[in-house]
Design a protein around this motif. Structure first.
Motif, PDB file in Angstrom:
ATOM      1  N   ARG A  82       0.830  -1.212   0.000  1.00 38.22           N
ATOM      2  CA  ARG A  82       0.000   0.000   0.000  1.00 38.22           C
ATOM      3  C   ARG A  82       0.858   1.253   0.000  1.00 38.22           C
ATOM      4  NH1 ARG A  82      -1.621   2.999   4.181  1.00 38.22           N
ATOM      5  NH2 ARG A  82      -1.013   1.390   5.656  1.00 38.22           N
ATOM      6  N   GLU A  85       2.618   1.704  -3.328  1.00 39.10           N
ATOM      7  CA  GLU A  85       1.693   2.201  -4.350  1.00 39.10           C
ATOM      8  C   GLU A  85       1.399   3.683  -4.156  1.00 39.10           C
ATOM      9  OE1 GLU A  85       0.617   0.474  -7.112  1.00 39.10           O
ATOM     10  OE2 GLU A  85       2.131  -0.921  -6.354  1.00 39.10           O
ATOM     11  N   TYR A  86       1.341   4.140  -2.911  1.00 37.47           N
ATOM     12  CA  TYR A  86       1.168   5.574  -2.656  1.00 37.47           C
ATOM     13  C   TYR A  86       2.338   6.362  -3.227  1.00 37.47           C
ATOM     14  CZ  TYR A  86      -2.710   4.921   0.667  1.00 37.47           C
ATOM     15  OH  TYR A  86      -3.903   4.614   1.257  1.00 37.47           O
ATOM     16  N   GLY A  88       4.317   5.493  -5.689  1.00 38.50           N
ATOM     17  CA  GLY A  88       4.186   5.479  -7.145  1.00 38.50           C
ATOM     18  C   GLY A  88       3.126   6.443  -7.637  1.00 38.50           C
ATOM     19  N   PHE A  89       2.014   6.532  -6.910  1.00 34.16           N
ATOM     20  CA  PHE A  89       0.951   7.457  -7.281  1.00 34.16           C
ATOM     21  C   PHE A  89       1.429   8.904  -7.244  1.00 34.16           C
ATOM     22  CE2 PHE A  89      -2.281  10.411  -5.691  1.00 34.16           C
ATOM     23  CZ  PHE A  89      -3.166  10.411  -6.764  1.00 34.16           C
ATOM     24  N   TYR A  90       2.139   9.266  -6.181  1.00 34.51           N
ATOM     25  CA  TYR A  90       2.611  10.644  -6.062  1.00 34.51           C
ATOM     26  C   TYR A  90       3.667  10.967  -7.114  1.00 34.51           C
ATOM     27  CZ  TYR A  90      -0.068  11.092  -1.793  1.00 34.51           C
ATOM     28  OH  TYR A  90      -1.105  11.147  -0.891  1.00 34.51           O
ATOM     29  N   MET A  92       3.886   9.582 -10.075  1.00 29.92           N
ATOM     30  CA  MET A  92       3.169   9.704 -11.347  1.00 29.92           C
ATOM     31  C   MET A  92       2.417  11.025 -11.424  1.00 29.92           C
ATOM     32  SD  MET A  92       2.570   8.341 -14.186  1.00 29.92           S
ATOM     33  CE  MET A  92       1.542   8.909 -15.509  1.00 29.92           C
ATOM     34  N   SER A  93       1.811  11.428 -10.335  1.00 26.08           N
ATOM     35  CA  SER A  93       1.067  12.684 -10.314  1.00 26.08           C
ATOM     36  C   SER A  93       1.972  13.874 -10.610  1.00 26.08           C
ATOM     37  CB  SER A  93       0.396  12.887  -8.956  1.00 26.08           C
ATOM     38  OG  SER A  93      -0.528  11.859  -8.720  1.00 26.08           O
ATOM     39  N   ALA A 123       7.283   6.147 -12.056  1.00 24.08           N
ATOM     40  CA  ALA A 123       6.323   5.766 -11.022  1.00 24.08           C
ATOM     41  C   ALA A 123       6.498   4.300 -10.627  1.00 24.08           C
ATOM     42  CB  ALA A 123       4.900   6.025 -11.498  1.00 24.08           C
ATOM     43  N   SER A 127       7.766   3.166  -6.923  1.00 21.42           N
ATOM     44  CA  SER A 127       6.921   2.281  -6.129  1.00 21.42           C
ATOM     45  C   SER A 127       7.694   1.045  -5.691  1.00 21.42           C
ATOM     46  CB  SER A 127       5.689   1.885  -6.947  1.00 21.42           C
ATOM     47  OG  SER A 127       4.922   0.936  -6.252  1.00 21.42           O
TER      48      SER A 127
END
Length: 139
Positions: A82, A85-86, A88-90, A92-93, A123, A127
């Protein structure tokens, strides 16, 4: 090493390796060329497909090599996944701002597509590396 940590290592190696090969092949054509004429779509699709395929094959091979650990995840593994993945999300954002800015500046499709592909690669790497660090340094 847990099966989830092995998957993270596989993802780092595969995504970095495939992206490196893609960028060496495609970006070597840039000097002195009109980027609108560089054929990048097929190599990018091949790179994406190869990354997915190699990731699946390597994960299956790792599961076959140590069948007792395959698919076994505890609460720590789920939390590490989890958090990774957070991260990686940031990444990518933030990285998606570059292709957006290129599109707004009406840059060539070549640069927009490659910036977006690089954002996805960054990303994925961020991650997976975050997960590896959490496994290695403790959670």
């Amino acid at each position: 090493m847990s099966s989830e940590e092995k998957r993270s290592w596989i993802y780092v190696v595969v995504s970095a390796g495939v992206a490196a090969v893609y960028f060496v092949i495609v970006l070597s054509k840039v000097p002195g060329a009109d980027v609108a004429r560089i054929a990048y779509v097929r190599p990018m699709l091949i790179a994406i497909g190869a990354g997915i395929g190699l990731g699946i094959v390597a994960t299956i091979a790792a599961a076959i090599a140590s069948p007792r650990e395959a698919g076994r995840a505890d609460e720590r593994d789920r939390q590490i996944h989890r958090l990774g993945e957070y991260v990686g999300f940031y990444v990518m954002s933030i990285a998606a701002i570059v292709p957006l800015a290129l599109a707004m500046a009406e840059a060539a499709h070549f640069w927009i597509a490659n910036a977006l592909y690089l954002a996805f690669v960054l990303a994925a790497l961020a991650s997976s590396i975050a997960k590896i660090v959490l496994y290695r340094r403790g959670f």
